[in-house]
Motif scaffolding. Structure first.
Motif, PDB file in Angstrom:
ATOM      1  N   LEU A  11       0.832  -1.202   0.000  1.00 53.05           N
ATOM      2  CA  LEU A  11       0.000   0.000   0.000  1.00 53.05           C
ATOM      3  C   LEU A  11       0.869   1.257   0.000  1.00 53.05           C
ATOM      4  O   LEU A  11       0.579   2.227  -0.718  1.00 53.05           O
ATOM      5  N   VAL A  35      -5.910   6.083   3.535  1.00 57.82           N
ATOM      6  CA  VAL A  35      -5.357   4.723   3.568  1.00 57.82           C
ATOM      7  C   VAL A  35      -4.617   4.429   4.864  1.00 57.82           C
ATOM      8  O   VAL A  35      -4.628   3.293   5.357  1.00 57.82           O
ATOM      9  N   LEU A  71      -7.650  -0.863  -1.358  1.00 55.89           N
ATOM     10  CA  LEU A  71      -7.826   0.484  -1.902  1.00 55.89           C
ATOM     11  C   LEU A  71      -9.276   0.733  -2.290  1.00 55.89           C
ATOM     12  O   LEU A  71      -9.806   1.831  -2.080  1.00 55.89           O
ATOM     13  N   LEU A 113      -8.719   6.726  -5.543  1.00 44.38           N
ATOM     14  CA  LEU A 113      -8.392   5.437  -4.935  1.00 44.38           C
ATOM     15  C   LEU A 113      -8.942   4.276  -5.763  1.00 44.38           C
ATOM     16  O   LEU A 113      -8.316   3.213  -5.849  1.00 44.38           O
TER      17      LEU A 113
END
Length: 305
Positions: A11, A35, A71, A113
């Motif tokens: 990520l 995130v 995500l 995203l």
């Protein structure tokens, strides 16, 4: 590297790819805020657990698949918190994206995203190009129409809602993607793992409905009482709190029973056991409003796990 570190690493790499000096700084910061820090990361953890149970013969691809799913989940949370939906001030113990960066940037962050999920997956699809179709198709189905998380959100605008259909779209779709795409990323049949994801997704939505009335905001890191406030369909409003607790136990039992025979079965069971306790801990079941049946429900859940 353990699964949690794998997820956080990939990520971070995905966010670094779009954090370009020429990009709008506020939008880049909004993406990072959405995130990190993460929640339980159960969807990507589940994806990697299934991939490992199926051999995990291409770690870069399974990592990318798990990150893409997370995500998408983060994007859905950003949009879910917007004033036009829940108007939530907090998420994961910090200000929601629209509170921290404004509504316009929150809309754009959620959209970005979604695109980043595909960018992340496509960046590693070359390792096993023959797996591109099931992975991309499965991710798209989990998000879009007719039964992905977008459809799940849209059901809240309908006057007549089938609770199970709503739950399977809003929450179950990404869980089904986590299990089936975890298998697909390792070159195994995704269909064999869909049932596990469907049962888990439904269980998580029921647990979320329970926690919305039985937990406190500080514990959840987000506002409670949202279902009643926004008139949303809920397992608690339909079944009552004791009925929702019983339904959660039944769904977890179904999920555990649907795990295919594999070398990672023990690890999967351990993961689900821990998640069940995290979602509906004993102190919630023992609250007075949980009714006299709570002891029987705890026993049912214990036997199931």
């Amino acid at each position: 590297m353990d699964t949690v570190r794998r997820i956080e690493w990939v990520l971070a790499e995905a966010l670094a790819e779009v954090d370009h000096p020429g990009a709008p700084r506020s939008l880049a910061a909004a993406l990072k805020h959405a995130v990190f820090p993460g929640g339980a990361r159960i969807r990507p953890r589940l994806c990697l657990a299934v991939a490992m149970a199926c051999g995990d013969d291409c770690a870069p691809l399974s990592n990318a698949t798990a990150a893409a799913i997370e995500l998408m989940h983060c994007a859905s949370l950003v949009h879910d918190d917007l004033p036009c939906f829940d108007n939530a001030d907090m998420r994961r113990g910090q200000p929601s994206v629209h509170k921290a960066f404004g509504e316009r940037l929150a809309v754009l962050a959620g959209d970005a995203l979604i695109v980043l999920a595909y960018q992340t997956l496509s960046a590693d699809i070359h390792h096993r190009p023959e797996r591109a179709r099931p992975l991309l198709r499965g991710l798209s189905q989990a998000v879009g129409m007719p039964a992905g998380i977008v459809a799940g959100q849209a059901w809240e605008s309908e006057s007549i809602v089938d609770l199970r259909q709503y739950q399977r779209a809003k929450t179950g779709a990404l869980f089904a993607a986590a299990t089936s795409l975890g298998a697909a990323s390792a070159g195994q049949s995704p269909e064999d793992w869909e049932a596990l994801g469907n049962w888990l997704g439904e269980a998580y939505q029921v647990a979320d409905d329970i926690r919305d009335v039985a937990a406190d905001a500080a514990e959840l890191g987000k506002p409670t009482g949202q279902d009643i406030c926004h008139g949303r369909p809920s397992a608690v409003s339909t079944l009552g709190l004791s009925g929702a607790l019983e339904r959660f136990s039944e769904l977890m039992a179904q999920a555990l029973g649907s795990i295919p025979d594999c070398r990672g079965e023990k690890a999967l069971r351990s993961l689900l056991r821990a998640e069940s306790q995290r979602l509906i801990p004993s102190h919630m079941l023992s609250k007075p409003q949980a009714s006299k049946q709570s002891g029987a429900q705890r026993e049912l859940l214990s036997r199931s796990l």
